[in-house]
Design an enzyme around this catalytic site. Sequence first.
Site, PDB file in Angstrom:
ATOM      1  N   LYS A  83       0.855  -1.186   0.000  1.00  0.00           N
ATOM      2  CA  LYS A  83       0.000   0.000   0.000  1.00  0.00           C
ATOM      3  C   LYS A  83       0.895   1.242   0.000  1.00  0.00           C
ATOM      4  O   LYS A  83       1.767   1.402   0.870  1.00  0.00           O
ATOM      5  CB  LYS A  83      -0.858  -0.041   1.261  1.00  0.00           C
TER       6      LYS A  83
HETATM    7  C1  E4P Z   1      -8.141   1.794   3.352  1.00  0.00           C
HETATM    8  O1  E4P Z   1      -7.484   0.891   2.882  1.00  0.00           O
HETATM    9  C2  E4P Z   1      -7.939   2.402   4.672  1.00  0.00           C
HETATM   10  O2  E4P Z   1      -7.307   1.475   5.509  1.00  0.00           O
HETATM   11  C3  E4P Z   1      -9.228   2.749   5.366  1.00  0.00           C
HETATM   12  O3  E4P Z   1     -10.356   2.395   4.612  1.00  0.00           O
HETATM   13  C4  E4P Z   1      -9.260   4.107   5.976  1.00  0.00           C
HETATM   14  O4  E4P Z   1     -10.510   4.307   6.582  1.00  0.00           O
HETATM   15  P1  E4P Z   1     -10.807   5.393   7.691  1.00  0.00           P
HETATM   16  O5  E4P Z   1     -11.140   6.670   7.008  1.00  0.00           O
HETATM   17  O6  E4P Z   1     -11.974   4.830   8.432  1.00  0.00           O
HETATM   18  O7  E4P Z   1      -9.573   5.506   8.545  1.00  0.00           O
END
Ligand code: E4P
Length: 216
Positions: A83
Amino acid sequence: MKFFLDTANLEEIRKAKEWGLLDGVTTNPTLVSKEDMPFQGLVTEILRLVDGPVSLEVVSEHAQGMISEARELNKLGENVVIKIPLTPEGLKAVKILAQEGIKTNVTLCFSPTQALLAAKAGADYISPFIGRLDDISSYGMRLVEDIKDIYGNYGFETQIIVASIRHPMHVLEAALIGADIATMPFPVLEKLFHHPLTDIGIQRFLRDWEKVKARI
Ligand code: E4P
């Protein structure tokens, strides 16, 4: 549509797997920080449990650092996806990792043109953050629609992971748009099951079955 869990919690991953609903997992540094386990052990166990892609995030800010981290993380399992944040340095890293056959999920995407850049760099996945856009009074799901159109126009194979999901309506809208994947917190997955008429229906069937039993 694939369902990913947005979590680093082993119990949640096990439960979703038991339900047969786990196609993959996305993690991030915040999610990992909530688990009281050494990083390496935690990630190894997640990779072992999940029969599907597991996104692990790099924390370097420069391309070279991201690439080194990615190469190390990639050794941990065949289902690792790296990522990488949507920055110029991040996309530089994505391009090089794509050439090496290392899969990437470009994260922190908040605009359709950012998503276009990620696809051009060769990202395997793009993660538009819907909930965080809704949080600032922007229509998050419009972003998913736009990305779907743009990718369709040019035949990009980058898969759309609808991320930052907050509630079942986000999953419904993502499915109606035809997004490839929704990554959701465990409580959202649980809520997808619930309907009061299902509960009432079960109670009624069980009550009526008691009458049948009396005649058996
Ligand atoms: C995506 O891969 C992220 O880990 C995640 O969806 C972030 O979400 P949040 O806005 O609830 O932190």
